[in-house]
Motif scaffolding. Structure first.
Motif, PDB file in Angstrom:
ATOM      1  N   THR A 262      68.296  55.215  46.816  1.00  0.00           N
ATOM      2  CA  THR A 262      67.491  54.625  47.881  1.00  0.00           C
ATOM      3  C   THR A 262      68.007  53.260  48.345  1.00  0.00           C
ATOM      4  OG1 THR A 262      65.977  53.719  46.203  1.00  0.00           O
ATOM      5  CG2 THR A 262      65.378  55.829  47.186  1.00  0.00           C
ATOM      6  N   LYS A 263      69.001  52.728  47.653  1.00  0.00           N
ATOM      7  CA  LYS A 263      69.583  51.430  48.032  1.00  0.00           C
ATOM      8  C   LYS A 263      70.893  51.590  48.810  1.00  0.00           C
ATOM      9  CE  LYS A 263      66.589  48.831  45.669  1.00  0.00           C
ATOM     10  NZ  LYS A 263      65.869  49.884  44.915  1.00  0.00           N
ATOM     11  N   LEU A 264      71.470  52.770  48.776  1.00  0.00           N
ATOM     12  CA  LEU A 264      72.777  52.962  49.399  1.00  0.00           C
ATOM     13  C   LEU A 264      72.645  53.228  50.899  1.00  0.00           C
ATOM     14  CD1 LEU A 264      74.544  55.270  46.771  1.00  0.00           C
ATOM     15  CD2 LEU A 264      74.953  52.827  47.168  1.00  0.00           C
ATOM     16  N   ASP A 265      73.503  52.570  51.682  1.00  0.00           N
ATOM     17  CA  ASP A 265      73.592  52.857  53.112  1.00  0.00           C
ATOM     18  C   ASP A 265      75.074  52.823  53.513  1.00  0.00           C
ATOM     19  OD1 ASP A 265      74.263  50.148  53.165  1.00  0.00           O
ATOM     20  OD2 ASP A 265      72.315  49.519  53.940  1.00  0.00           O
ATOM     21  N   ASP A 266      75.350  53.052  54.801  1.00  0.00           N
ATOM     22  CA  ASP A 266      76.743  53.122  55.258  1.00  0.00           C
ATOM     23  C   ASP A 266      77.508  51.833  54.936  1.00  0.00           C
ATOM     24  OD1 ASP A 266      76.278  55.631  56.231  1.00  0.00           O
ATOM     25  OD2 ASP A 266      76.252  55.060  58.346  1.00  0.00           O
ATOM     26  N   ALA A 267      76.890  50.703  55.232  1.00  0.00           N
ATOM     27  CA  ALA A 267      77.582  49.421  55.025  1.00  0.00           C
ATOM     28  C   ALA A 267      77.901  49.191  53.555  1.00  0.00           C
ATOM     29  CB  ALA A 267      76.728  48.271  55.570  1.00  0.00           C
ATOM     30  N   THR A 268      76.961  49.560  52.684  1.00  0.00           N
ATOM     31  CA  THR A 268      77.182  49.382  51.245  1.00  0.00           C
ATOM     32  C   THR A 268      78.323  50.255  50.759  1.00  0.00           C
ATOM     33  OG1 THR A 268      74.849  48.836  50.892  1.00  0.00           O
ATOM     34  CG2 THR A 268      76.113  49.522  48.967  1.00  0.00           C
ATOM     35  N   MET A 269      78.325  51.523  51.168  1.00  0.00           N
ATOM     36  CA  MET A 269      79.391  52.423  50.716  1.00  0.00           C
ATOM     37  C   MET A 269      80.742  52.013  51.291  1.00  0.00           C
ATOM     38  SD  MET A 269      78.256  54.329  48.395  1.00  0.00           S
ATOM     39  CE  MET A 269      79.992  54.648  48.125  1.00  0.00           C
ATOM     40  N   GLN A 270      80.772  51.560  52.534  1.00  0.00           N
ATOM     41  CA  GLN A 270      82.037  51.082  53.105  1.00  0.00           C
ATOM     42  C   GLN A 270      82.569  49.896  52.297  1.00  0.00           C
ATOM     43  OE1 GLN A 270      81.418  50.200  57.247  1.00  0.00           O
ATOM     44  NE2 GLN A 270      81.537  52.350  57.875  1.00  0.00           N
ATOM     45  N   ARG A 271      81.658  49.003  51.907  1.00  0.00           N
ATOM     46  CA  ARG A 271      82.072  47.827  51.131  1.00  0.00           C
ATOM     47  C   ARG A 271      82.602  48.225  49.762  1.00  0.00           C
ATOM     48  NH1 ARG A 271      79.303  45.029  47.430  1.00  0.00           N
ATOM     49  NH2 ARG A 271      77.270  45.827  48.084  1.00  0.00           N
ATOM     50  N   LEU A 272      81.886  49.113  49.069  1.00  0.00           N
ATOM     51  CA  LEU A 272      82.332  49.535  47.735  1.00  0.00           C
ATOM     52  C   LEU A 272      83.667  50.270  47.812  1.00  0.00           C
ATOM     53  CD1 LEU A 272      78.943  50.787  46.186  1.00  0.00           C
ATOM     54  CD2 LEU A 272      80.037  48.550  45.936  1.00  0.00           C
ATOM     55  N   ASN A 273      83.799  51.155  48.800  1.00  0.00           N
ATOM     56  CA  ASN A 273      85.062  51.881  48.965  1.00  0.00           C
ATOM     57  C   ASN A 273      86.203  50.917  49.284  1.00  0.00           C
ATOM     58  OD1 ASN A 273      83.942  54.439  48.531  1.00  0.00           O
ATOM     59  ND2 ASN A 273      83.391  54.685  50.683  1.00  0.00           N
ATOM     60  N   SER A 274      85.910  49.920  50.110  1.00  0.00           N
ATOM     61  CA  SER A 274      86.937  48.945  50.488  1.00  0.00           C
ATOM     62  C   SER A 274      87.374  48.100  49.295  1.00  0.00           C
ATOM     63  CB  SER A 274      86.400  48.038  51.602  1.00  0.00           C
ATOM     64  OG  SER A 274      87.382  47.106  51.995  1.00  0.00           O
ATOM     65  N   GLU A 275      86.442  47.784  48.412  1.00  0.00           N
ATOM     66  CA  GLU A 275      86.797  46.987  47.238  1.00  0.00           C
ATOM     67  C   GLU A 275      87.826  47.704  46.370  1.00  0.00           C
ATOM     68  OE1 GLU A 275      83.225  45.911  45.191  1.00  0.00           O
ATOM     69  OE2 GLU A 275      82.538  44.573  46.779  1.00  0.00           O
TER      70      GLU A 275
END
Length: 296
Positions: A262-275
């Motif tokens: 329930t905390k994950l959204d597009d911006a969060t996943m893009q950031r984690l993938n980018s890291e």
């Protein structure tokens, strides 16, 4: 005939019950995952989360979509993160156009009949997206997938990078070509690891990639996503899916996993993938840091 005292019989019975309970409750949970960055992060994140709550976890990631799903259905995997659109089309063969909410409800119902429970979905929609680089004369001016289809129909050699699965999927190139009325041609399609595909696009060896919308490299490389103007790609809400018998035996899994989903959204996943893909952090570090940010 061997004589067994009554108290010994009682102890043996208790041991048998304990063993039976242990086999049902499963001291070890097996977490599955697919073979790309986002899935590797989620499998590791889930492993760390469950271990922090006292579970022993066996992580089996790096699998293909159909393989991990089959493993879930036959009990080799207890849970993994799946996408609503993938289950709708690939596993349940539903081809009608549905809203995101309808997609989730349909797969929850259909997979529920197979003993698989879809928990609360995330707001992260990892749908497919065709991306192009800004300095390529062959794709200059393209705004939509219809523009890309026209280029193929005009005989242009647009080199397309994809994952190994995408050209064979009904929610991939097969269906896309049918809806948009084009054929890329085998010579123009280059299946490869998606990380390598981004490098090839940046280096000029590819003209477009069938990417995933939450990929970190899209923003990092300043790529442009073409509009899916015919609405072909369904919603791909990222969601934890658990075998019902496992969830029944471990009901706390619902709250634990939904605290993340329930905390994950597009911006969060893009950031984690980018890291991982851009900043080159380890998957273990990215997963641990994100759990820490959630206070877990």
């Amino acid at each position: 005939m061997t004589f067994i005292p009554k108290i010994a019989k009682t102890l043996l019975s208790a041991a048998a019950i304990a063993l039976a309970a242990g086999s049902t409750l499963a001291a070890t949970l097996t977490v599955g995952g697919k073979n790309f960055t986002e899935q590797l992060i989620l499998a590791e994140l889930t492993k760390q989360l469950l271990e922090s709550k006292g579970y022993t976890v066996d992580k089996k990631d790096g699998m293909g979509t159909k393989i991990v799903r089959a493993a879930l259905e036959n009990g080799e995997v207890d849970l993994y993160w799946e996408y609503t659109g993938t289950s709708l089309i690939t596993f349940n063969k539903v081809t009608e156009r549905l809203s995101p909410e309808e997609t989730y409800n349909r797969v929850k119902q259909l997979d529920g009949e197979k003993g698989l429970v879809w928990l609360a979905p995330s707001a992260a929609n990892n749908t497919y997206a065709y991306v192009i680089r800004p300095d390529n004369a062959k794709t200059e001016g393209m705004e939509t997938i219809s523009d890309l289809a026209k280029a193929y129909n005009d005989g242009k050699e647009i080199l397309m990078g994809t994952t190994a699965e995408f050209p064979k999927r009904p929610d991939g190139l097969i269906g896309l070509q049918e809806v948009y009325g084009f054929e890329a041609g085998r010579a123009n399609v280059r299946p490869m690891d998606l990380g390598l595909a981004y490098n090839a696009l940046a280096n000029g060896d590819l003209d477009t990639i069938a990417a995933q919308a939450t990929d970190g490299q899209i923003a990092a490389l300043k790529l442009k996503a073409l509009k899916d103007d015919k609405g072909f790609f369904p919603n791909y809400a990222l969601t934890p899916v658990v075998r019902k018998e496992v969830l029944d035996a471990n009901p706390d899994l619902k709250g634990l996993l939904e605290a993340v989903s329930t905390k994950l959204d597009d911006a969060t996943m893009q950031r984690l993938n980018s890291e991982v893909d851009v900043d080159k952090k380890t998957i273990e570090t990215v997963a641990a840091d994100y759990l820490k940010s959630l206070g877990i």
